[in-house]
Enzyme design. Sequence first.
Site, short mmCIF file in Angstrom:
data_model
loop_
_atom_site.label_atom_id
_atom_site.label_comp_id
_atom_site.label_asym_id
_atom_site.label_seq_id
_atom_site.Cartn_x
_atom_site.Cartn_y
_atom_site.Cartn_z
CD GLN A 92 -2.79 1.10 2.53
OE1 GLN A 92 -2.59 0.30 3.44
NE2 GLN A 92 -3.77 1.99 2.56
CG HIS A 98 -6.39 3.63 -2.26
ND1 HIS A 98 -5.53 3.82 -1.20
CD2 HIS A 98 -5.67 2.98 -3.20
CE1 HIS A 98 -4.35 3.31 -1.49
NE2 HIS A 98 -4.41 2.79 -2.70
P1 5GP Z 1 -1.59 1.69 -3.51
O1 5GP Z 1 -0.26 1.09 -3.87
O2 5GP Z 1 -1.51 2.51 -2.26
O3 5GP Z 1 -2.68 0.68 -3.48
O4 5GP Z 1 -1.95 2.67 -4.71
C1 5GP Z 1 -1.79 4.04 -4.65
C2 5GP Z 1 -2.18 4.62 -6.01
O5 5GP Z 1 -2.31 6.03 -5.86
C3 5GP Z 1 -1.17 4.37 -7.13
O6 5GP Z 1 -1.80 3.66 -8.20
C4 5GP Z 1 -0.73 5.79 -7.55
O7 5GP Z 1 -0.55 5.91 -8.94
C5 5GP Z 1 -1.85 6.66 -7.02
N1 5GP Z 1 -1.46 8.01 -6.63
C6 5GP Z 1 -0.40 8.35 -5.84
N2 5GP Z 1 -0.36 9.67 -5.65
C7 5GP Z 1 -1.41 10.19 -6.34
C8 5GP Z 1 -1.89 11.52 -6.53
O8 5GP Z 1 -1.34 12.52 -6.03
N3 5GP Z 1 -2.99 11.67 -7.30
C9 5GP Z 1 -3.63 10.60 -7.88
N4 5GP Z 1 -4.71 10.87 -8.63
N5 5GP Z 1 -3.21 9.33 -7.72
C10 5GP Z 1 -2.11 9.13 -6.96
#
Ligand code: 5GP
Length: 130
Positions: A92, A98
């Site tokens: 994560q 999310h």
């Molecule tokens: P995780 O690895 O936490 O499940 O996924 C986090 C997601 O958030 C990633 O797919 C990344 O591209 C997205 N993300 C990170 N920072 C931002 C941001 O500032 N804006 C948007 N729209 N997406 C983000």
Amino acid sequence: MDNCIFCKIIKGEIPSYTIYEDSKMKAFLDVNPNSNGHVLVVPKEHVRTIFEIDPILLKDMISTINEKIYPLLKERLSIEGLTIIQNNLLGQEVPHFHIHLIPRYQEDGIKTIFDKSKIKDVKEIYEKLK
Ligand code: 5GP
Ligand code: ZN
């Protein structure tokens, strides 16, 4: 929560391509998408993982995905499938709960979202879990 990038997006301090919003949640395009129309659905209340989120809120999020966001993606982007991923703790990147909605298309080249582990002894794991 201070310093949480998604809390800042929710407050409008950081811009986002928001496609759905109500009093409890916000859905916006992932800045680094896995496919066209990759959406992140986030609760407005800051919690880190699925183990902390209010189950009623989670149910509302699933209903909103099914009733509003999926139809929007299908109608406007002609998506042909939807892969849903939700990471907790390890893996994560953003510590604000999310749900990833990753549209799928014929010929999108996505073979598998997860690499398969090399562990093949499923029965041994079952013995620990049963
Ligand atoms: P995780 O690895 O936490 O499940 O996924 C986090 C997601 O958030 C990633 O797919 C990344 O591209 C997205 N993300 C990170 N920072 C931002 C941001 O500032 N804006 C948007 N729209 N997406 C983000
Ligand atoms: Zn947050």
